[in-house]
Design an enzyme around this catalytic site. Structure first.
Site, PDB file in Angstrom:
ATOM      1  N   GLU A 151      -6.655   3.759  -5.817  1.00 33.36           N
ATOM      2  CA  GLU A 151      -7.939   3.924  -5.134  1.00 33.36           C
ATOM      3  C   GLU A 151      -8.546   5.253  -5.574  1.00 33.36           C
ATOM      4  OE1 GLU A 151      -9.816   4.089  -0.623  1.00 33.36           O
ATOM      5  OE2 GLU A 151      -8.034   5.224  -1.125  1.00 33.36           O
ATOM      6  N   HIS A 160     -10.846  -2.818   4.064  1.00 32.49           N
ATOM      7  CA  HIS A 160     -10.735  -2.385   5.462  1.00 32.49           C
ATOM      8  C   HIS A 160     -11.537  -1.132   5.786  1.00 32.49           C
ATOM      9  CE1 HIS A 160      -8.057   0.061   3.148  1.00 32.49           C
ATOM     10  NE2 HIS A 160      -7.915   0.880   4.155  1.00 32.49           N
ATOM     11  N   ASP A 161     -12.164  -0.521   4.787  1.00 27.63           N
ATOM     12  CA  ASP A 161     -12.992   0.667   5.017  1.00 27.63           C
ATOM     13  C   ASP A 161     -14.482   0.345   4.912  1.00 27.63           C
ATOM     14  OD1 ASP A 161     -10.707   2.321   5.160  1.00 27.63           O
ATOM     15  OD2 ASP A 161     -10.759   2.755   3.010  1.00 27.63           O
ATOM     16  N   ASP A 192      -3.152   4.658  -2.389  1.00 30.10           N
ATOM     17  CA  ASP A 192      -4.200   5.250  -1.567  1.00 30.10           C
ATOM     18  C   ASP A 192      -4.662   6.590  -2.144  1.00 30.10           C
ATOM     19  OD1 ASP A 192      -5.543   4.954   1.127  1.00 30.10           O
ATOM     20  OD2 ASP A 192      -4.616   6.917   1.444  1.00 30.10           O
ATOM     21  N   ASP A 200       0.865  -1.166   0.000  1.00 26.20           N
ATOM     22  CA  ASP A 200       0.000   0.000   0.000  1.00 26.20           C
ATOM     23  C   ASP A 200       0.909   1.227   0.000  1.00 26.20           C
ATOM     24  OD1 ASP A 200      -2.324   1.614   0.475  1.00 26.20           O
ATOM     25  OD2 ASP A 200      -3.192  -0.089   1.545  1.00 26.20           O
TER      26      ASP A 200
HETATM   27  O1  TEU Z   1      -9.495   5.712   2.116  1.00 21.57           O
HETATM   28  C1  TEU Z   1     -10.001   6.743   1.314  1.00 21.57           C
HETATM   29  C2  TEU Z   1     -11.131   7.417   1.822  1.00 21.57           C
HETATM   30  O2  TEU Z   1     -11.556   8.407   1.268  1.00 21.57           O
HETATM   31  C3  TEU Z   1     -11.766   6.865   3.042  1.00 21.57           C
HETATM   32  O3  TEU Z   1     -11.683   7.848   4.001  1.00 21.57           O
HETATM   33  C4  TEU Z   1     -13.134   6.522   2.739  1.00 21.57           C
HETATM   34  O4  TEU Z   1     -13.752   7.580   2.094  1.00 21.57           O
HETATM   35  C5  TEU Z   1     -13.927   6.279   3.965  1.00 21.57           C
HETATM   36  O5  TEU Z   1     -13.396   5.205   4.652  1.00 21.57           O
HETATM   37  C6  TEU Z   1     -15.316   5.934   3.599  1.00 21.57           C
HETATM   38  O6  TEU Z   1     -16.120   6.482   4.554  1.00 21.57           O
HETATM   39  C7  TEU Z   1      -8.134   5.538   2.169  1.00 21.57           C
HETATM   40  C8  TEU Z   1      -7.816   4.362   3.057  1.00 21.57           C
HETATM   41  O7  TEU Z   1      -8.328   3.197   2.490  1.00 21.57           O
HETATM   42  C9  TEU Z   1      -8.351   4.626   4.431  1.00 21.57           C
HETATM   43  O8  TEU Z   1      -8.194   3.538   5.286  1.00 21.57           O
HETATM   44  C10 TEU Z   1      -7.629   5.845   4.972  1.00 21.57           C
HETATM   45  O9  TEU Z   1      -8.164   6.205   6.204  1.00 21.57           O
HETATM   46  C11 TEU Z   1      -7.731   7.034   4.013  1.00 21.57           C
HETATM   47  O10 TEU Z   1      -7.468   6.680   2.665  1.00 21.57           O
HETATM   48  C12 TEU Z   1      -6.721   8.097   4.376  1.00 21.57           C
HETATM   49  O11 TEU Z   1      -5.437   7.635   4.071  1.00 21.57           O
END
Ligand code: TEU
Length: 539
Positions: free
Chosen positions: A245, A317-318, A203, A102
């Protein structure tokens, strides 16, 4: 085994995402670690995956679980050492598994030495690595908001300037307009390529061309220029797999990122399908509108055919656990987990499985104080401030909170689910007594073996990779059915998204067809609750 010296090898691959903090602890601190991942490689090999997308393991204060990096060339000590990381790359490679790291290139941690130097001294060579604006302490440059709450600008009194942070104050945005900053990132990427990493997940890559003065975050005017430079300077090898992403992408934008000539990335993660059940926002979850979901997948499947490449996923994971969100995590947990897997893995693209998805892990409900995620705590505060009841706010968190996916991996029915000998950093789901890897491996009808089969089918039948996509019965609100076809092969995927019987869907060409996969015995006739059938004919 795939020939990974071939340029597009990842089009035939299946990846598995490991969230290291929650995968396997070996040193008894309640936090997963790299030796833990190594100890589970045989399990992943058995599943049949070709690569691991490893969520961040870099040095980090862990404000956002590693998406806040303080040293891109070092490992977070509780996760292990650089020697452990090198061993992981080598051990994975021995099993035909490529490690994809990542990369958080949009922002660093506020504890990164670059930022510490930048905020201490306007004349530091690192000052311009971040985005600063002059201004009075009570007057931010504009009213942009941070994703995880509060203003997107924070003030540093020592130098009398504001810095920009799209996510949280602990994640200052890097200044991509600065070529010296970009060069540092490219060198860092080469450091990892030289260590044998086979690719990267980027990311929030759609944010790097931001123009805060114009209130632009995603899809800034220079975004694709930066990505093309990144490709030329850092991702030099054609065989590296790169996944961006991009929450803001639509089909047209996805074609730019992933055009077949390869000037940018291999593919992107887009989230349109994951947002079809949002109301006002993600916390305001509605029942799944299946017609809308089908329309969405059809648009992406046909829109990128021959003109890009899809990633296929239902969890990360989100996101919440998919069997809880769109299936039934009680009576029909096993059936609906398999049905969702069949729906996803039958399409064109590269599938990504998130740890625990392959055993049908479910969401969790915790008292607010037991959650770890900064996004959850922020949503709770903001919900109450808006005047909502705590009960209503919690419903949103139970449905969509990111910690649903982050509870420890359930390996056994023993204490702490075999994840750790000590109390884990986030509670284990009590249902590990029933849902765990040991039980799944002992049961030939488990969700695990269904995923294993889907992965093997993708390797065996070219139609999964090459076939066109036709949606059947678009208006049907209960059943998702589609056909994939090439000149030689035809594949039918039929998925009942309800717990009620539904009429059979079987076009004439598939009468008597071979059953490649099914989640009930003797498929045929009306569809049983959450039934999925994958039928195959040579054309
Ligand atoms: O996530 C991108 C992101 O925009 C997230 O905040 C997402 O919108 C949210 O989880 C949905 O509600 C990436 C990573 O995958 C995430 O884990 C990180 O927190 C974020 O970037 C910041 O680096």
């Amino acid at each position: 085994m795939l020939d990974k010296t071939k340029k597009d090898w990842w089009k035939s691959a299946v990846f598995y995402q490991v969230y290291p903090k929650s995968f396997q602890d070996t040193d008894g601190d309640g936090i997963g670690d790299i030796p833990g991942i190594i100890s589970r490689l045989d399990y992943l090999e058995k599943l049949g995956i070709d690569g691991i997308w490893l969520s961040p393991v870099y040095a980090s204060p862990q404000r956002d679980n590693g998406y806040d990096i303080s040293d891109y060339r070092d490992i977070h000590p509780p996760f292990g050492t650089m020697a452990d990381m090198e061993e992981l790359i080598a051990e994975a490679d021995r099993r035909g598994i490529t490690i994809i790291m990542d990369l958080v290139l949009n922002h660093s941690s506020d504890q990164h030495s670059w930022f510490l130097s930048a905020k201490a001294d306007k004349n530091s060579p690192y000052h311009d690595f971040y985005i600063w604006r002059d201004g009075a302490p009570d007057c931010p440059p504009n009213d942009m908001r941070a994703t995880f709450g509060g203003p997107a600008w924070s003030y540093v009194p020592e130098i009398g300037q504001w810095y920009f942070h799209q996510f949280s104050p602990w994640q200052p945005d890097l200044n991509w307009a600065n070529p010296a900053m970009r060069r540092e990132l490219y060198d860092m990427i080469r450091f990892w390529v030289d260590k044998g990493v086979g690719g990267f997940r980027l990311d929030v890559i759609d944010n790097i061309g931001k123009e805060p003065d114009n209130q632009i975050t995603c899809n800034g005017p220079k975004l694709h220029e930066y990505i093309r430079e990144l490709r030329r300077e850092a991702f030099r090898e054609d065989t590296l797999v790169t996944v961006g992403e991009a929450w803001s992408a639509n089909v047209d934008l996805a074609r730019l990122y992933a055009e077949p000539g390869g000037s940018e990335l291999s593919m992107i993660f887009q989230f349109e399908h994951m947002c079809v059940d949002y109301g006002r926002d993600k916390w305001d979850a509605r029942p799944l509108p299946l017609v809308k979901l089908k329309e969405c997948f059809q648009r992406w499947q046909t829109g990128l055919a021959g003109r890009g490449w899809n990633s296929l996923f239902l969890e990360n994971h989100d996101l919440p656990r998919i069997v809880s969100a769109w299936g039934d995590d009680k009576k029909y947990r096993v059936e609906s987990a398999k049905m969702l897997a069949a729906m996803c893995h039958g399409m064109q693209g590269t599938p990504y499985i998130y740890q625990g998805e392959e055993i049908g892990m479910t969401n969790i409900r915790l008292p607010i104080g037991e959650y770890d995620d900064l996004e959850i705590h922020n949503a709770y505060r903001e919900g109450l401030a808006r005047g909502e009841t705590p009960e209503r706010v919690m419903e949103g968190i139970y449905a969509k909170g990111r910690d649903n996916a982050r509870t420890p991996m359930q390996w056994t029915d023993g204490e702490y689910a075999g994840f750790s000998a000590a109390k884990p950093w986030l509670p284990v789901n009590p249902n590990h007594s029933e849902i765990n890897v040991r039980a799944a491996l002992a049961d030939p009808d488990s969700v695990f073996y269904f995923y294993q089969k889907l992965i093997a089918l993708r390797k065996k039948y070219p139609v999964f990779r090459e076939g066109g996509f036709t949606l059947l019965n678009p208006e049907d609100e209960n059943v998702f059915a589609y056909v994939r076809d090439t000149e030689e092969e035809r594949l039918l995927v039929v998925c009942n998204f309800t717990m009620w019987e539904q009429p059979e869907v079987c076009p004439a060409a598939f009468r008597g067809a071979e059953v490649l996969a099914a989640n009930y015995k003797d498929p045929g006739g009306p569809l049983r609750p959450y039934e999925a059938r994958m039928l195959y004919v040579k054309s």
